[in-house]
Scaffold this motif. Structure first.
Motif, PDB file in Angstrom:
ATOM      1  N   PRO A 163       0.996  -1.289   0.101  1.00  0.00           N
ATOM      2  CA  PRO A 163       0.097  -0.030   0.194  1.00  0.00           C
ATOM      3  C   PRO A 163       0.588   1.230   0.141  1.00  0.00           C
ATOM      4  O   PRO A 163       2.246   0.994   0.144  1.00  0.00           O
ATOM      5  CB  PRO A 163      -0.697  -0.136   1.332  1.00  0.00           C
ATOM      6  N   PRO A 164       0.335   2.126  -0.878  1.00  0.00           N
ATOM      7  CA  PRO A 164       1.326   3.887  -0.689  1.00  0.00           C
ATOM      8  C   PRO A 164       0.921   3.953   0.292  1.00  0.00           C
ATOM      9  O   PRO A 164       0.679   4.098   1.514  1.00  0.00           O
ATOM     10  CB  PRO A 164       0.086   4.012  -1.914  1.00  0.00           C
ATOM     11  N   VAL A 165       3.036   5.038   0.028  1.00  0.00           N
ATOM     12  CA  VAL A 165       3.039   5.530   1.155  1.00  0.00           C
ATOM     13  C   VAL A 165       2.555   6.838   2.241  1.00  0.00           C
ATOM     14  O   VAL A 165       1.309   7.316   0.692  1.00  0.00           O
ATOM     15  CB  VAL A 165       4.157   6.658   0.980  1.00  0.00           C
ATOM     16  N   THR A 166       2.171   6.848   3.373  1.00  0.00           N
ATOM     17  CA  THR A 166       0.716   7.676   3.203  1.00  0.00           C
ATOM     18  C   THR A 166       1.150   9.485   3.827  1.00  0.00           C
ATOM     19  O   THR A 166       2.688   9.503   3.332  1.00  0.00           O
ATOM     20  CB  THR A 166       1.048   7.727   5.252  1.00  0.00           C
ATOM     21  N   TYR A 196       5.010   3.267   7.739  1.00  0.00           N
ATOM     22  CA  TYR A 196       5.008   3.777   6.589  1.00  0.00           C
ATOM     23  C   TYR A 196       5.723   4.667   9.044  1.00  0.00           C
ATOM     24  O   TYR A 196       5.588   4.727   9.581  1.00  0.00           O
ATOM     25  CB  TYR A 196       4.867   4.246   6.604  1.00  0.00           C
ATOM     26  N   THR A 197       6.889   5.702   8.596  1.00  0.00           N
ATOM     27  CA  THR A 197       7.322   6.146   9.689  1.00  0.00           C
ATOM     28  C   THR A 197       7.646   7.823   8.333  1.00  0.00           C
ATOM     29  O   THR A 197       8.618   7.208   7.943  1.00  0.00           O
ATOM     30  CB  THR A 197       8.584   5.706  10.541  1.00  0.00           C
ATOM     31  N   ASP A 198       7.105   8.353   8.946  1.00  0.00           N
ATOM     32  CA  ASP A 198       7.238  10.475   8.080  1.00  0.00           C
ATOM     33  C   ASP A 198       8.426  10.906   8.888  1.00  0.00           C
ATOM     34  O   ASP A 198       9.022  10.019   9.273  1.00  0.00           O
ATOM     35  CB  ASP A 198       6.616  11.075   7.347  1.00  0.00           C
ATOM     36  N   HIS A 199       9.479  12.002   7.784  1.00  0.00           N
ATOM     37  CA  HIS A 199      10.406  11.931   7.823  1.00  0.00           C
ATOM     38  C   HIS A 199      10.237  13.369   9.889  1.00  0.00           C
ATOM     39  O   HIS A 199      11.704  13.271   9.873  1.00  0.00           O
ATOM     40  CB  HIS A 199      11.334  13.414   7.426  1.00  0.00           C
ATOM     41  N   ILE A 211      -0.044   4.028   9.938  1.00  0.00           N
ATOM     42  CA  ILE A 211      -0.266   2.561   8.547  1.00  0.00           C
ATOM     43  C   ILE A 211      -1.494   2.996   7.450  1.00  0.00           C
ATOM     44  O   ILE A 211      -1.997   4.168   7.713  1.00  0.00           O
ATOM     45  CB  ILE A 211      -1.431   1.549   9.713  1.00  0.00           C
ATOM     46  N   SER A 212      -0.502   2.795   6.585  1.00  0.00           N
ATOM     47  CA  SER A 212      -1.397   2.487   5.264  1.00  0.00           C
ATOM     48  C   SER A 212      -2.276   0.880   4.522  1.00  0.00           C
ATOM     49  O   SER A 212      -1.468   0.077   4.913  1.00  0.00           O
ATOM     50  CB  SER A 212      -0.195   3.049   4.280  1.00  0.00           C
TER      51      SER A 212
END
Ligand code: HEM
Lengths: 319, 540
Positions: free
Chosen positions: B135-138, B179-182, B188-189
């Protein structure tokens, strides 16, 4: 015995018309009342929009629709009363005939209009789209009027060509599909009207207020789509079941008989409608027109093709 | 509260480009031929072209219902042309008597299917990729999505909450990625409903299957009609049919040599309903079948209940009477004796039959016969039948002499009498009355030509024998069309994102957002369910 039941069913059908006419009046009065309240109705929508960005407890799913007015409640009660009589008329006709009550034009109309009412009640309970009230009860009154005056035939046994389980299933599903297409047509019609008024402001006074009280065009659009895809699925089945039945009865699945042609045309028009919904430049109004055209074709197939065109499917029961 | 931002479809990366729209015309005029080809192909496979072709298909099918079609109603076509030859020529020019096999109609649906194939292939590729991808990045700004909620939880570990939500989404058959963003915010995606696109593709592929099956079936199937009189036997072979319509690849060897004897055709009439007296309530043909292996069996055939023999289906399509007619010369020698099927003309089975006697008499004679199963006379003296069963059967014959036209080599129909070279010698418009016969009776022909006798009046059944080897593939594709359509229309395809952000004081702020492909009435409900779930877990 049978002629007596037959007569009872017909009398019930006449009373159904009377009750639906009253329901129609109730709904129409309600629209009038609603029109005067239309100005206030715009407020909740704004609140809802503002809520979107708020940190709020779990939101409600839909903006709660305006409460039904007295006219609408009366209309609804009468519609339900009419439907019980209507159901009785259909059942008594079936008992009189000793078979399913959908084997000729009169019976198609009687049973089909009941299905329209059932789908209507289901939809109006969920969406509170009150403009459906007068449109649908009006449509059903016309259908039943034509059926009782123009299409009535006494009960006769089924000719051998119709003695098949496919009569039960193919015709019933076709009528149900028609009911969904019919309600979708009413919604799309309202949508076109609303969009036209939004653009031109041609309507004034009370009529303008009735239209202004309609839900947003997008909402109508989505509702029409949802109803149409159900109708389309049922119609796809109708077409296939009809082909299988033709194969059983005549030894060929498809022969481009007039009825088959129109069933196919309707199917393709609604397929086009579904595609239009995903085509840039065709969403909204243009696709709503396709829904209207689709239902016009359904009615043409039902009324004109059955009566005026000759073919293998000459089952109107009319001479 | 989430708002319905607009009716336009949300941007969805799972959809190939150029899918909603064909793309614009080439920017500059200096496009090479290959460029133009590519541009044309893109146009043809665009959604707008598909829509136009669908509308054209619907429109193109209309005239076939307004004008008689050769395939279904050849007589209607002949009559129409005879009534107005000029209009007939115009209609003929536009192939409006053969709409469904005409080049222009075929062009519409063939283009539609080419467009369909061109549209489906890239989508299959695309979907196959999507099926295996994560599944794509949040997205960074979830609040912009069509469905959005944010809630705060107190006193909970971020990873615990996300773990619970992850499991819940898996239970609901979402595909889930973390995912974890910067900024270090975990999210969760999740995506579900791949079946929607699978259904859509299978639906379109099944339509191609239906078309191909029709095309292949046309080559290998055959239908034939045959009239069989009670007591007669019919053997399934090309020459035995009254009319035969084979596909291109049908050979004589394709017809299994079964035989069918009609023992009797039982017809019941409605008696107890005064609105339908004389209406047929049932036809049952009692038959004996010898299949190609030699096995003999008795069986019945009804309307709506064909009989299956050696891969052929036998249908009961029509019925009527076949009076037994015997013609003798003046010396009493039989020159003709046979059961002659008379074709029904109305509901009370007033029937019309033709008997041709080219040899054996002083002249060729033709008889045009009317059968009245239950004869009554109208006030004007004309006969008619008022009931379809044989209550008071009468046959009346008009007699012609002259050239029957049988020797000219031009095939003639057994059911029609060409009177252009014949002289009527008995019947209306001649001084001699029509010959009137009842069963067992014999009358003299005029001018001492001989005599005619009416024997029994058995029934005949007209059967259609059909063989279609593509029947089962057709059922398969039809079933697939329906099942795939249901999946394509009702399985919601949606993406859900949940981002957690720890706040001061042990508070976790959870943002929920969702995006649907197509129409999804339960999008908000799905988010509410998730946030409620997390809240319950959080407060327990
Ligand atoms: C024989 C002609 C065709 C018929 C009868 C037909 C029928 C349908 C139907 C019933 C649907 C709705 C089901 C669904 O959403 O999956 C649909 C959807 C769709 N069709 Fe077709 N189709 C035809 C040709 C084409 C062609 C030529 C294209 C490509 C240009 C195409 C592209 C699509 C797409 C993209 C959708 C999805 C629309 C959406 O997302 O709502 N179809 N089609």
């Amino acid at each position: 015995m049978t002629p007596l039941l037959d007569q009872i069913s017909l009398i019930l059908a006449y009373s159904v018309i009377a009750v639906y006419v009253c329901a129609f009046i109730g709904y129409t009065l309600d629209l009038g009342a609603r029109a005067s309240a239309a100005v206030q109705a715009e407020a909740p929508a704004l609140v809802a929009a503002a809520g979107a960005t708020m940190l709020a407890p779990p939101p409600q799913l839909e903006t709660s629709p305006p409460r039904a007015g007295r006219g609408a409640r009366a209309g609804f009660a009468l519609a339900i009363l009419g439907m019980s009589l209507h159901l009785a008329a259909v059942i008594v006709r079936g008992v009189a005939a000793g078979r399913v009550p959908w084997a000729n034009m009169f019976e198609f109309s009687l049973t089909g209009s009941l299905l329209i009412m059932i789908v209507f009640v289901f939809v109006i309970r969920r969406t509170r789209l009150m403009i459906l009230g007068p449109i649908v009860t009006g449509l059903v009154v016309i259908l039943l009027g034509i059926a009782t005056v123009g299409f009535y035939v006494p009960v006769v046994p089924l000719p051998p060509a119709l003695q098949s389980a496919w009569l039960v299933i193919h015709v019933l599903v076709a009528l149900l599909a028609t009911a969904f297409f019919g309600i979708a047509f009413a919604v799309s019609g309202s949508q076109i009207l609303a969009a036209w008024q939004e653009k031109t402001h041609r309507l004034r006074g009370r009529a303008a207020r009735v239209v202004a009280a309609l839900p947003p065009v997008e909402k109508l659009d989505r509702l029409a789509y949802r109803l149409t895809i159900v109708g389309f699925t049922l119609w796809t089945f109708t077409l296939m079941a009809g082909a299988i039945w033709a194969g059983r009865a005549w030894g060929r699945y498809w022969g481009w008989d007039t009825k088959e042609v129109w069933t196919f045309i309707i199917w393709v028009v609604y397929a086009a409608y579904i595609h239009a919904k995903a085509t840039r430049g065709w969403t909204g109004n243009r696709s709503a027109w396709l829904s209207v055209i689709g239902f016009a074709a359904v009615m043409f197939n039902f009324a004109v093709v059955n009566i005026f065109f000759s073919g293998l499917h000459s089952y109107s029961g009319l001479k | 509260m989430s708002v319905d931002t607009s009716s336009s479809r949300p941007v969805d990366t799972s959809r190939p480009d150029g899918h909603v729209d064909g793309g614009d015309a080439p920017q500059n005029g200096r496009l090479g031929p290959l460029g133009w080809l590519r541009w044309g192909w893109r146009q043809l496979t665009s959604m707008r072209t598909a829509l136009m072709l669908l509308l054209l298909l619907a429109l193109g099918a209309v005239p076939g219902s307004l004008f008689p079609q050769r395939s279904a109603d050849p007589n209607g076509v002949t009559q129409m042309i005879a009534r107005d030859p000029g209009a007939g020529r115009v209609l003929e020019f536009f192939q409006l008597f053969n709409v469904y096999t005409s080049p222009w109609f075929s062009a519409i649906y063939l283009l539609l299917f080419v467009s369909l194939i061109g549209c489906v292939i890239p989508r299959i590729r695309h979907h196959a990729k999507a099926l295996t991808a994560k599944p794509p990045v949040t997205p960074s700004n979830l609040a912009r999505l069509p469905a959005y909620q944010a809630r705060e939880l107190l006193g909970h570990d971020v990873q615990d909450v996300l773990g619970e939500l992850h499991r819940d989404l898996r239970r609901q058959r979402y595909r889930v990625a973390r995912y974890t963003d910067h900024q270090g915010r975990p999210s969760i995606s999740a995506e579900r409903g791949y079946l929607r696109e699978t259904g859509n593709l299978l639906f379109h592929i099944a339509l191609i299957g239906v078309l191909l099956t029709v095309a292949i079936g046309a080559g290998f199937k055959y239908t034939g009609q045959r009239v069989v009189v009670e007591g007669q036997t019919f053997v399934n072979s090309r020459l035995a049919f009254d009319s035969f319509d084979p596909g291109r690849f049908v050979t004589d060897a394709s017809l299994p040599p079964f035989s069918l004897s009609l023992q009797s055709l039982k017809v019941s009439y409605v008696q107890n309903n005064r609105n339908a007296i004389g209406m047929v309530s049932d036809y049952t043909a009692h038959v004996t079948v010898t299949n190609k292996g030699g096995g003999v069996s008795r069986s019945t055939i009804k309307v709506n209940q064909p009989l299956s023999v050696d891969g052929n289906d036998i249908y009961l399509l029509g019925n009527g009477y076949a009076p037994q007619i015997t013609v003798k010369n003046p010396a009493g020698k039989v020159v003709f004796t046979d059961t002659v099927p008379f074709l029904p003309q109305d509901a009370n089975l007033t029937s019309l039959g033709v008997i041709k006697i080219p040899d054996g008499l002083a002249k060729q004679i033709g008889l045009l016969g009317f059968l009245y199963p239950s004869e009554v006379n109208s006030t004007s003296g004309a006969s008619f039948s008022n009931y379809p069963a044989l209550i008071n059967p009468v046959v009346s014959l008009n007699v012609y002499t002259g050239d029957l036209g049988l020797n000219s080599g031009i095939p003639t129909s057994a059911y029609a009498l060409d009177t252009s070279k014949l002289t009527q010698i008995a019947g209306p418009s001649t001084p001699v009355h029509s010959l009137t016969l009842t069963p067992g009776k014999s009358v003299e022909l005029p001018n001492g030509l001989g005599s005619v006798q009416l024997g029994a009046i058995p029934r005949f059944a007209s059967f259609e024998i059909a063989h279609d080897p593509t029947q089962y593939p057709m059922f398969g594709f039809a079933g697939l069309v329906l099942a795939a359509l249901a999946a394509a229309l009702y399985v919601p395809r949606r993406r859900v994102w949940i981002r957690a952000e720890p706040k001061p004081g042990g508070v976790v702020r959870l943002e929920y957002a969702a995006l649907a492909r197509g129409d999804d009435p339960r999008l908000d409900a799905a988010l509410t369910q998730l946030s409620n779930f997390a809240h319950q877990k959080g407060t327990s």
